[in-house]
Design an enzyme around this catalytic site. Structure first.
Site, PDB file in Angstrom:
ATOM      1  N   HIS A  37      36.933  80.718 -10.356  1.00 31.17           N
ATOM      2  CA  HIS A  37      37.873  81.117  -9.291  1.00 31.17           C
ATOM      3  C   HIS A  37      38.150  82.623  -9.360  1.00 31.17           C
ATOM      4  CE1 HIS A  37      39.156  76.790  -9.918  1.00 31.17           C
ATOM      5  NE2 HIS A  37      38.944  76.807  -8.620  1.00 31.17           N
ATOM      6  N   GLU A 150      29.449  78.963  -5.020  1.00 28.10           N
ATOM      7  CA  GLU A 150      28.167  78.311  -4.712  1.00 28.10           C
ATOM      8  C   GLU A 150      27.966  77.025  -5.508  1.00 28.10           C
ATOM      9  OE1 GLU A 150      25.180  81.336  -5.224  1.00 28.10           O
ATOM     10  OE2 GLU A 150      25.612  82.212  -3.255  1.00 28.10           O
TER      11      GLU A 150
END
Ligand code: PAF
EC number: 6.3.2.1
Length: 282
Positions: A37, A150
């Site tokens: 994150h 991703e």
């Protein structure tokens, strides 16, 4: 960093950024933040003048029997990490703020085709829940750019399609997977693994690497995937899927060069996902 729980002060703060001509970069999350994150926040910092993060454990994207109640909620730690990473504003609404009429009555966004199969096959309705909350966050924040990991490659494809189909003026940026030293893709769900499962978990990435090497060396697809499934089972996983797709998640054809290996596999009750890009030989 300010933390806002309600929509009117969020809109006021965003209006002020826009009045100053600042480019807004959005990082939507469900909290329990890890270095993956924080890589999204770092990318958002590079692409925007102000970074807005959101933390919302979205009930609409969890199926019956999934881990909605168990999902880790660590707001104080997350606030400290976001602040240190240079986030300007955190929006952390309650469920009733985003879905005041309840989940059953909630208008939903459905992104056909790309939501089907892979995780969409195993988790019916999951991507409708993701598409709905991301549409709502895009509408509330109206960011110039939004960053997504991703690791959730199908989610990224769903969000890209949603932005295209709804003509939303948001640039969607995919940020590469962040891995632990042993190759395991960082995920909030890794915290569910016991010590033995955590030691086994990197076998998912190792299997994808072995498959990538075999396919890039000209190996046939079907036997390579069968071998990959056998490796996963031998390591102790119960695989949900292991597939080779093109970069838009369509089927691989004889002309496909850029491809992705995508896998989901369970270790006990914990479902892990991972993916790896590869270049198929001519
Ligand atoms: O990837 C996530 O954390 C979530 O699916 C998202 C994009 C924040 C939507 O709830």
């Amino acid at each position: 960093m300010r933390t806002l729980r309600e929509i009117p002060p969020l809109r006021e703060a965003l209006d002020e950024f826009r009045r100053r001509g600042q480019r807004i970069a959005l990082v939507p999350t469900m909290g329990n933040l890890h270095d993956g994150h924080l890589a999204l926040v770092a990318e958002a910092r590079r692409r925007g003048d102000v970074v807005v993060a959101t933390i919302f454990v979205n009930p609409l994207q969890f199926g019956a029997g999934e881990d909605l109640d168990a999902y880790p909620r660590t707001l104080a730690e997350d606030q400290a990490k976001l602040e240190a990473a240079g986030c300007d504003l955190l929006f952390a609404p309650e469920t009733t703020t985003l879905y005041p009429r309840g989940l059953a009555a909630q208008t939903r966004v459905c992104v056909p085709e790309v939501s089907e199969g892979l995780c969409g096959g195993d988790r019916p309705g999951h991507f409708d829940g993701v598409a709905t909350v991301v549409s709502m966050l895009f509408n509330l924040v109206q960011p110039d750019v939004a960053c997504f990991g991703e690791k959730d490659y199908q989610q990224l494809a769903v969000i890209r399609r949603l932005v295209t189909d709804l003509h939303l003026p948001v640039e969607v940026v995919g940020v590469p997977i962040v891995r632990a030293a042993d190759g395991l893709a960082l995920s909030s769900r890794n915290g569910y693994l016991d010590a033995e499962q955590r030691a086994t978990a990197p076998a998912l990435y190792r299997t994808l690497c072995a498959l990538r090497d075999a396919l890039e060396a000209g190996g046939e697809v079907a036997p390579a995937l069968d071998d990959g499934l056998a490796r996963l089972r031998a390591a102790g996983f119960a695989p949900d899927y292991l597939e080779l797709r093109d970069a838009e998640l369509g089927p691989v054809t004889t002309t496909t060069r850029d491809a992705f290996l995508l896998a989901a596999a369970r270790l006990g009750p914990t479902r892990l996902i991972d993916n790896l890009s590869l270049t198929l030989p001519r």
